[in-house]
Motif scaffolding. Structure first.
Motif, PDB file in Angstrom:
ATOM      1  N   MET A  66       0.832  -1.201   0.000  1.00 63.56           N
ATOM      2  CA  MET A  66       0.000   0.000   0.000  1.00 63.56           C
ATOM      3  C   MET A  66       0.867   1.250   0.000  1.00 63.56           C
ATOM      4  O   MET A  66       2.018   1.214   0.436  1.00 63.56           O
ATOM      5  CB  MET A  66      -0.961  -0.019   1.183  1.00 63.56           C
ATOM      6  CG  MET A  66      -0.324  -0.128   2.534  1.00 63.56           C
ATOM      7  SD  MET A  66      -1.556  -0.344   3.842  1.00 63.56           S
ATOM      8  CE  MET A  66      -1.662  -2.105   3.901  1.00 63.56           C
ATOM      9  N   THR A  67       0.294   2.323  -0.514  1.00 58.98           N
ATOM     10  CA  THR A  67       0.967   3.610  -0.544  1.00 58.98           C
ATOM     11  C   THR A  67       0.060   4.642   0.105  1.00 58.98           C
ATOM     12  O   THR A  67      -1.121   4.736  -0.235  1.00 58.98           O
ATOM     13  CB  THR A  67       1.269   4.042  -1.998  1.00 58.98           C
ATOM     14  OG1 THR A  67       2.027   3.015  -2.636  1.00 58.98           O
ATOM     15  CG2 THR A  67       2.043   5.350  -2.035  1.00 58.98           C
ATOM     16  N   TRP A  68       0.625   5.405   1.027  1.00 56.88           N
ATOM     17  CA  TRP A  68      -0.124   6.464   1.688  1.00 56.88           C
ATOM     18  C   TRP A  68       0.256   7.792   1.037  1.00 56.88           C
ATOM     19  O   TRP A  68       1.360   8.283   1.185  1.00 56.88           O
ATOM     20  CB  TRP A  68       0.195   6.485   3.169  1.00 56.88           C
ATOM     21  CG  TRP A  68      -0.464   7.576   3.953  1.00 56.88           C
ATOM     22  CD1 TRP A  68      -1.648   8.207   3.686  1.00 56.88           C
ATOM     23  CD2 TRP A  68       0.020   8.157   5.158  1.00 56.88           C
ATOM     24  NE1 TRP A  68      -1.922   9.148   4.644  1.00 56.88           N
ATOM     25  CE2 TRP A  68      -0.916   9.135   5.569  1.00 56.88           C
ATOM     26  CE3 TRP A  68       1.160   7.951   5.938  1.00 56.88           C
ATOM     27  CZ2 TRP A  68      -0.739   9.897   6.715  1.00 56.88           C
ATOM     28  CZ3 TRP A  68       1.320   8.723   7.073  1.00 56.88           C
ATOM     29  CH2 TRP A  68       0.378   9.674   7.461  1.00 56.88           C
ATOM     30  N   TRP A  69      -0.674   8.350   0.275  1.00 60.13           N
ATOM     31  CA  TRP A  69      -0.483   9.656  -0.363  1.00 60.13           C
ATOM     32  C   TRP A  69      -1.074  10.726   0.531  1.00 60.13           C
ATOM     33  O   TRP A  69      -2.192  10.587   1.021  1.00 60.13           O
ATOM     34  CB  TRP A  69      -1.166   9.688  -1.729  1.00 60.13           C
ATOM     35  CG  TRP A  69      -0.431   8.908  -2.759  1.00 60.13           C
ATOM     36  CD1 TRP A  69      -0.680   7.624  -3.156  1.00 60.13           C
ATOM     37  CD2 TRP A  69       0.687   9.356  -3.521  1.00 60.13           C
ATOM     38  NE1 TRP A  69       0.224   7.248  -4.112  1.00 60.13           N
ATOM     39  CE2 TRP A  69       1.074   8.299  -4.357  1.00 60.13           C
ATOM     40  CE3 TRP A  69       1.394  10.548  -3.567  1.00 60.13           C
ATOM     41  CZ2 TRP A  69       2.139   8.395  -5.243  1.00 60.13           C
ATOM     42  CZ3 TRP A  69       2.464  10.652  -4.444  1.00 60.13           C
ATOM     43  CH2 TRP A  69       2.822   9.583  -5.269  1.00 60.13           C
ATOM     44  N   LYS A  70      -0.308  11.809   0.735  1.00 57.27           N
ATOM     45  CA  LYS A  70      -0.760  12.931   1.541  1.00 57.27           C
ATOM     46  C   LYS A  70      -0.896  14.162   0.665  1.00 57.27           C
ATOM     47  O   LYS A  70      -0.008  14.465  -0.117  1.00 57.27           O
ATOM     48  CB  LYS A  70       0.245  13.261   2.657  1.00 57.27           C
ATOM     49  CG  LYS A  70       0.545  12.130   3.605  1.00 57.27           C
ATOM     50  CD  LYS A  70       1.831  11.531   3.159  1.00 57.27           C
ATOM     51  CE  LYS A  70       2.338  10.473   4.109  1.00 57.27           C
ATOM     52  NZ  LYS A  70       3.096   9.451   3.383  1.00 57.27           N
ATOM     53  N   GLN A  71      -2.011  14.868   0.813  1.00 56.89           N
ATOM     54  CA  GLN A  71      -2.163  16.143   0.127  1.00 56.89           C
ATOM     55  C   GLN A  71      -1.733  17.239   1.098  1.00 56.89           C
ATOM     56  O   GLN A  71      -2.240  17.306   2.225  1.00 56.89           O
ATOM     57  CB  GLN A  71      -3.594  16.383  -0.327  1.00 56.89           C
ATOM     58  CG  GLN A  71      -3.712  17.657  -1.161  1.00 56.89           C
ATOM     59  CD  GLN A  71      -5.131  17.973  -1.552  1.00 56.89           C
ATOM     60  OE1 GLN A  71      -6.031  17.871  -0.742  1.00 56.89           O
ATOM     61  NE2 GLN A  71      -5.323  18.363  -2.804  1.00 56.89           N
ATOM     62  N   VAL A  72      -0.778  18.053   0.648  1.00 54.94           N
ATOM     63  CA  VAL A  72      -0.237  19.106   1.506  1.00 54.94           C
ATOM     64  C   VAL A  72      -0.336  20.461   0.810  1.00 54.94           C
ATOM     65  O   VAL A  72      -0.445  20.538  -0.410  1.00 54.94           O
ATOM     66  CB  VAL A  72       1.234  18.808   1.907  1.00 54.94           C
ATOM     67  CG1 VAL A  72       1.315  17.531   2.749  1.00 54.94           C
ATOM     68  CG2 VAL A  72       2.135  18.712   0.690  1.00 54.94           C
ATOM     69  N   GLU A  73      -0.290  21.502   1.631  1.00 55.17           N
ATOM     70  CA  GLU A  73      -0.332  22.878   1.121  1.00 55.17           C
ATOM     71  C   GLU A  73       0.786  23.669   1.786  1.00 55.17           C
ATOM     72  O   GLU A  73       0.918  23.651   3.014  1.00 55.17           O
ATOM     73  CB  GLU A  73      -1.686  23.493   1.447  1.00 55.17           C
ATOM     74  CG  GLU A  73      -1.866  24.907   0.939  1.00 55.17           C
ATOM     75  CD  GLU A  73      -3.240  25.443   1.285  1.00 55.17           C
ATOM     76  OE1 GLU A  73      -4.072  25.535   0.369  1.00 55.17           O
ATOM     77  OE2 GLU A  73      -3.477  25.768   2.470  1.00 55.17           O
ATOM     78  N   ASN A  74       1.573  24.370   0.966  1.00 51.29           N
ATOM     79  CA  ASN A  74       2.670  25.165   1.540  1.00 51.29           C
ATOM     80  C   ASN A  74       2.176  26.556   1.933  1.00 51.29           C
ATOM     81  O   ASN A  74       1.007  26.904   1.717  1.00 51.29           O
ATOM     82  CB  ASN A  74       3.879  25.219   0.587  1.00 51.29           C
ATOM     83  CG  ASN A  74       3.618  25.989  -0.690  1.00 51.29           C
ATOM     84  OD1 ASN A  74       2.578  26.634  -0.864  1.00 51.29           O
ATOM     85  ND2 ASN A  74       4.565  25.927  -1.604  1.00 51.29           N
ATOM     86  N   LYS A  75       3.052  27.361   2.489  1.00 52.36           N
ATOM     87  CA  LYS A  75       2.688  28.702   2.972  1.00 52.36           C
ATOM     88  C   LYS A  75       2.220  29.622   1.844  1.00 52.36           C
ATOM     89  O   LYS A  75       1.456  30.553   2.078  1.00 52.36           O
ATOM     90  CB  LYS A  75       3.871  29.340   3.700  1.00 52.36           C
ATOM     91  CG  LYS A  75       4.311  28.531   4.906  1.00 52.36           C
ATOM     92  CD  LYS A  75       4.081  29.294   6.165  1.00 52.36           C
ATOM     93  CE  LYS A  75       4.669  28.515   7.330  1.00 52.36           C
ATOM     94  NZ  LYS A  75       3.736  28.201   8.338  1.00 52.36           N
ATOM     95  N   ALA A  76       2.659  29.341   0.610  1.00 49.50           N
ATOM     96  CA  ALA A  76       2.245  30.143  -0.548  1.00 49.50           C
ATOM     97  C   ALA A  76       0.881  29.718  -1.087  1.00 49.50           C
ATOM     98  O   ALA A  76       0.377  30.307  -2.033  1.00 49.50           O
ATOM     99  CB  ALA A  76       3.302  30.040  -1.652  1.00 49.50           C
TER     100      ALA A  76
END
Length: 181
Positions: free
Chosen positions: A153-163
């Motif tokens: 399995m692969t755990w994909w994370k959606q992230v957002e930077n400061k910009a």
């Protein structure tokens, strides 16, 4: 001749669907899970330089790069199970929970097969049985193979930077994902 034709048509119509439900689909997606005890989507800190991609594919375009010690907002995630772990039940057990119901929904017996899809933390797992998805409870905790270590399995994370740029990473190189410390 007519009975033979009818039997053949019934076999084609009925059996493939039943067999298909015995095993989970390839690339089963479990959205929103944070797959370990106390895992929490919130502000995380990169423990290494990390490429963040446009889509859930390491070959997709890199949207931005996180530098070691840079903070990022973890928004959500998805555990994609490419290959489920097969667990053969070795004794009768009551287990299999669904949202909103406090009692186990399954009476599993020795020889039954379940497919572990993803860890949910605190010894709980998401599993597939005869076309439906359940959460495991204490009944399955001691079953051989229930830990899902044979699963891919692969755990994909959606992230957002400061910009405000958003993207996806499969990297586990983050701190502050564990709300327990």
């Amino acid at each position: 001749m007519n009975r033979l034709l009818i039997s053949f048509v019934m076999f084609i119509l009925c059996c493939p669907g039943a067999a298909a439900q015995e095993q989970p689909p390839g690339n089963f997606e479990n959205w929103g899970v944070c797959p370990f005890e106390c895992c929490t989507y919130r502000d995380w800190t990169a423990n290494a330089d990390i490429a963040v991609h446009e889509s859930r594919n390491n070959q997709s375009a890199v949207v931005f790069r996180l530098r070691k010690d840079e903070q990022v907002r973890a928004l959500t995630g998805v555990v994609v199970t490419e290959k489920a772990s097969i667990v053969r039940i070795d004794k009768t057990v009551q287990d299999g929970y669904v949202q909103g119901v406090d009692k186990p929904q399954l009476a599993l017996k020795a020889g039954d097969v379940i497919y572990m899809l993803a860890p949910l933390g605190e010894g709980s797992y998401l599993f597939w049985y005869r076309g439906k998805v359940y959460t495991s409870g204490a009944g399955l905790a001691a079953m051989p193979g229930v830990d899902g270590k044979d699963a891919k399995m692969t755990w994909w994370k959606q992230v957002e930077n400061k910009a405000g740029k958003r993207g996806w990473t499969a990297s586990d190189e983050f701190s502050n994902a564990d709300a327990c410390g």
